[in-house]
Design a protein around this motif. Structure first.
Motif, mmCIF file in Angstrom:
data_model
loop_
_atom_site.group_PDB
_atom_site.id
_atom_site.type_symbol
_atom_site.label_atom_id
_atom_site.label_comp_id
_atom_site.label_asym_id
_atom_site.label_seq_id
_atom_site.Cartn_x
_atom_site.Cartn_y
_atom_site.Cartn_z
ATOM 1 N N LEU A 245 0.846 -1.200 0.000
ATOM 2 C CA LEU A 245 0.000 0.000 0.000
ATOM 3 C C LEU A 245 0.884 1.253 0.000
ATOM 4 C CD1 LEU A 245 -2.737 -1.003 2.616
ATOM 5 C CD2 LEU A 245 -2.533 -1.634 0.195
ATOM 6 N N PRO A 246 0.469 2.288 -0.718
ATOM 7 C CA PRO A 246 1.304 3.505 -0.822
ATOM 8 C C PRO A 246 1.155 4.379 0.430
ATOM 9 C CG PRO A 246 -0.686 3.747 -2.117
ATOM 10 C CD PRO A 246 -0.751 2.367 -1.531
ATOM 11 N N LEU A 247 1.669 3.887 1.547
ATOM 12 C CA LEU A 247 1.468 4.581 2.832
ATOM 13 C C LEU A 247 2.796 4.863 3.529
ATOM 14 C CD1 LEU A 247 -1.519 2.475 4.278
ATOM 15 C CD2 LEU A 247 -1.644 4.715 3.162
ATOM 16 N N ALA A 248 3.877 5.009 2.759
ATOM 17 C CA ALA A 248 5.183 5.181 3.405
ATOM 18 C C ALA A 248 5.715 6.604 3.307
ATOM 19 C CB ALA A 248 6.198 4.196 2.813
ATOM 20 N N GLY A 249 4.919 7.538 2.753
ATOM 21 C CA GLY A 249 5.411 8.903 2.549
ATOM 22 C C GLY A 249 5.561 9.677 3.860
ATOM 23 N N ILE A 250 6.495 10.638 3.851
ATOM 24 C CA ILE A 250 6.692 11.540 4.995
ATOM 25 C C ILE A 250 6.680 12.951 4.422
ATOM 26 C CG2 ILE A 250 8.215 12.194 6.904
ATOM 27 C CD1 ILE A 250 9.502 9.396 6.673
ATOM 28 N N GLU A 251 5.706 13.776 4.841
ATOM 29 C CA GLU A 251 5.553 15.100 4.224
ATOM 30 C C GLU A 251 5.352 16.167 5.274
ATOM 31 O OE1 GLU A 251 2.099 14.762 1.742
ATOM 32 O OE2 GLU A 251 2.962 13.019 0.720
ATOM 33 N N GLU A 252 6.048 17.291 5.080
ATOM 34 C CA GLU A 252 5.858 18.458 5.947
ATOM 35 C C GLU A 252 4.955 19.442 5.233
ATOM 36 O OE1 GLU A 252 9.437 20.620 6.757
ATOM 37 O OE2 GLU A 252 8.399 22.101 8.006
ATOM 38 N N SER A 253 3.935 19.915 5.917
ATOM 39 C CA SER A 253 3.012 20.865 5.296
ATOM 40 C C SER A 253 2.214 21.567 6.393
ATOM 41 C CB SER A 253 2.082 20.103 4.346
ATOM 42 O OG SER A 253 0.997 20.895 3.988
ATOM 43 N N GLY A 254 2.094 22.907 6.263
ATOM 44 C CA GLY A 254 1.248 23.665 7.186
ATOM 45 C C GLY A 254 1.638 23.509 8.639
ATOM 46 N N GLY A 255 2.930 23.410 8.910
ATOM 47 C CA GLY A 255 3.383 23.306 10.300
ATOM 48 C C GLY A 255 3.163 21.942 10.914
ATOM 49 N N ARG A 256 2.933 20.931 10.087
ATOM 50 C CA ARG A 256 2.728 19.574 10.604
ATOM 51 C C ARG A 256 3.549 18.598 9.778
ATOM 52 N NH1 ARG A 256 -1.837 20.120 13.722
ATOM 53 N NH2 ARG A 256 -2.339 17.912 13.887
ATOM 54 N N LEU A 257 3.918 17.494 10.398
ATOM 55 C CA LEU A 257 4.588 16.413 9.677
ATOM 56 C C LEU A 257 3.630 15.237 9.620
ATOM 57 C CD1 LEU A 257 7.402 15.808 8.377
ATOM 58 C CD2 LEU A 257 7.889 14.456 10.426
ATOM 59 N N ARG A 258 3.368 14.793 8.400
ATOM 60 C CA ARG A 258 2.493 13.629 8.216
ATOM 61 C C ARG A 258 3.366 12.432 7.849
ATOM 62 N NH1 ARG A 258 -3.222 12.826 6.622
ATOM 63 N NH2 ARG A 258 -3.338 10.785 5.630
ATOM 64 N N GLY B 113 -10.886 -4.341 11.403
ATOM 65 C CA GLY B 113 -10.807 -3.981 9.979
ATOM 66 C C GLY B 113 -10.346 -2.554 9.746
ATOM 67 N N GLU B 114 -10.124 -1.809 10.799
ATOM 68 C CA GLU B 114 -9.684 -0.412 10.654
ATOM 69 C C GLU B 114 -8.159 -0.379 10.632
ATOM 70 O OE1 GLU B 114 -11.279 2.124 13.677
ATOM 71 O OE2 GLU B 114 -10.924 3.957 12.513
ATOM 72 N N LEU B 115 -7.641 0.399 9.708
ATOM 73 C CA LEU B 115 -6.212 0.423 9.423
ATOM 74 C C LEU B 115 -5.654 1.805 9.745
ATOM 75 C CD1 LEU B 115 -3.963 -1.110 7.680
ATOM 76 C CD2 LEU B 115 -4.942 0.084 5.714
ATOM 77 N N ILE B 116 -4.507 1.861 10.407
ATOM 78 C CA ILE B 116 -3.839 3.167 10.550
ATOM 79 C C ILE B 116 -3.223 3.516 9.197
ATOM 80 C CG2 ILE B 116 -1.965 4.442 11.653
ATOM 81 C CD1 ILE B 116 -2.258 2.781 14.115
ATOM 82 N N THR B 117 -3.507 4.712 8.697
ATOM 83 C CA THR B 117 -2.923 5.134 7.412
ATOM 84 C C THR B 117 -1.782 6.129 7.609
ATOM 85 O OG1 THR B 117 -4.661 6.810 7.232
ATOM 86 C CG2 THR B 117 -5.007 4.712 6.068
ATOM 87 N N ALA B 118 -1.837 6.933 8.663
ATOM 88 C CA ALA B 118 -0.789 7.941 8.884
ATOM 89 C C ALA B 118 -0.847 8.446 10.324
ATOM 90 C CB ALA B 118 -0.969 9.122 7.928
ATOM 91 N N VAL B 119 0.253 9.073 10.713
ATOM 92 C CA VAL B 119 0.323 9.774 11.997
ATOM 93 C C VAL B 119 0.696 11.210 11.677
ATOM 94 C CG1 VAL B 119 1.632 9.972 14.141
ATOM 95 C CG2 VAL B 119 0.986 7.718 13.294
ATOM 96 N N GLU B 120 0.034 12.151 12.317
ATOM 97 C CA GLU B 120 0.325 13.558 12.037
ATOM 98 C C GLU B 120 0.814 14.231 13.309
ATOM 99 O OE1 GLU B 120 -2.414 15.192 9.155
ATOM 100 O OE2 GLU B 120 -2.334 17.071 10.284
ATOM 101 N N VAL B 121 1.918 14.971 13.183
ATOM 102 C CA VAL B 121 2.541 15.575 14.358
ATOM 103 C C VAL B 121 2.680 17.079 14.129
ATOM 104 C CG1 VAL B 121 4.487 15.433 15.959
ATOM 105 C CG2 VAL B 121 3.954 13.476 14.501
ATOM 106 N N PRO B 122 2.114 17.921 15.004
ATOM 107 C CA PRO B 122 2.343 19.357 14.887
ATOM 108 C C PRO B 122 3.802 19.682 15.220
ATOM 109 C CG PRO B 122 0.917 18.864 16.780
ATOM 110 C CD PRO B 122 1.242 17.560 16.132
ATOM 111 N N LEU B 123 4.420 20.541 14.435
ATOM 112 C CA LEU B 123 5.828 20.884 14.681
ATOM 113 C C LEU B 123 5.894 21.969 15.752
ATOM 114 C CD1 LEU B 123 7.026 20.983 10.957
ATOM 115 C CD2 LEU B 123 7.419 19.173 12.643
#
Ligand code: SF4
Length: 328
Positions: free
Chosen positions: A54-67, A208-218
């Motif tokens: 699954l395409p769920l390995a990205g790490i992105e910074e945006s709007g003062g948060r890291l996803r 059946g619920e899957l974690i897709t991402a974690v979001e952290v405020p910087l």
């Protein structure tokens, strides 16, 4: 270990559908915990749905948060350019976890969902309400050196083993999920559960619920961050006690203290009272000690783990003491 079916879908919705329709199906990501649980007989699944495509390995910074995508590997997150610079607490916690080999394989989502290391849970010859609801808790009368002094009860006193979860708790992270009813967001504060009388339920995920991402405020520049892990050996070991601190000061005055603790409680532990004991006050040894006393006020230690009550206060003093400028 019994035989099981294995599938590796390409889409998250398909993975969710496959697990949701079968009560004894589960997801596998890095496999560093699940496969051990299945080999030990602590978990038993007829269908294992591999989410590694699954395409769920990205790490992105945006709007003062890291996803951070749920399939991002622990080692990749710890060394991502943004993380040591803006979230050193997260980097420190990840690098204090497991071993280099495990960190290269294990994922962020899997780390948050790892099961307790309580040996009665993993050794199937013992009563364990988490493994087999209603069977009892061998730890209550057994060896409890690694067990919780906060957040437990009559049914379970196991600690959650994740260093990452402790750091994310102090960082006010949120968890993004996809389930049979669609996507949702859960704050980490609401994600983990105290055992109560249903210790077999670790967290807020539905089947059946899957974690897709974690979001952290910087945190703003100038915020102090530190993770301290006390353990029995220097690597590949779980915390006896850990402290994650996010601290903002103006001069010597504490504007904000976010403190999370591992190894002492049934879930990554925040103490609003301990944080309040520091807020608006000078950061001194004495005030840190007062916050530590508030933290353990409701502790219910057993003979084997009574030492944690003092150890966690000393750990807190160690973590925050470096920012006092020698003020007592
Ligand atoms: Fe099971 Fe929890 Fe008791 Fe350990 S502490 S034996 S996980 S019920």
């Amino acid at each position: 270990m019994r035989d099981f079916s294995y599938v590796r879908p390409d889409a998250a919705a398909e993975a969710v559908r496959l697990v949701a329709r079968s009560a004894d199906a589960t997801f596998v990501a890095g496999g560093t915990d699940l496969l051990n649980l299945m080999k030990d007989g602590a978990e038993d699944h007829a269908l294992v749905v591999d989410i590694s495509r699954l395409p769920l390995a990205g790490i992105e910074e945006s709007g003062g948060r890291l996803r951070i995508g749920a399939m991002a590997r622990m080692a990749d997150v710890a060394l991502h350019p943004v993380v040591p610079k803006r979230l050193p607490l997260l980097s420190q916690a990840l690098l204090a976890s497991a071993s280099p080999q495990v960190r290269t394989m294990a994922t962020i989502g899997g780390n948050l969902l790892q099961r307790t290391r309580c040996w009665y849970f993993r050794g199937t010859g013992f009563a364990c309400n988490k493994r087999e609801p209603g069977s009892g808790c061998a730890a209550l009368e057994g060896r409890s050196r690694w067990h919780a002094v906060l957040g437990g009860g009559d049914h379970c006193i196991a600690v959650h083993p994740s260093d990452l979860a402790v750091a994310l708790r102090a960082l006010d992270a949120t968890v993004h999920t996809l389930g049979p009813d669609g996507a949702r967001t859960v704050s980490l504060a609401d994600f983990y559960r105290e055992p109560g009388d249903t210790p077999h339920i670790d967290n807020a995920l539905r089947h059946g619920e899957l974690i897709t991402a974690v979001e952290v405020p910087l945190p703003p520049a100038g915020t102090h961050q530190r993770y301290l892990k006390l353990r029995d050996r220097a690597t590949f070991e779980f915390a006896v006690v850990s402290v994650a601190a996010v601290l903002r000061t103006r001069g010597r005055i504490v504007e904000e203290a976010r403190l999370a603790f591992g190894g002492i409680a049934t879930q990554p532990w925040r103490s609003a009272e301990a944080e309040a004991a520091l807020r608006g006050k000078p950061l001194t040894e004495r005030n840190i000690a007062a916050a530590g006393r508030v933290l353990v006020r409701d502790a219910q230690p057993r003979e084997d783990n009574e030492f944690k009550v003092e150890l966690v206060q000393r750990a807190l003093q160690d973590v925050l003491g470096r920012y006092t400028g020698g003020s007592r």
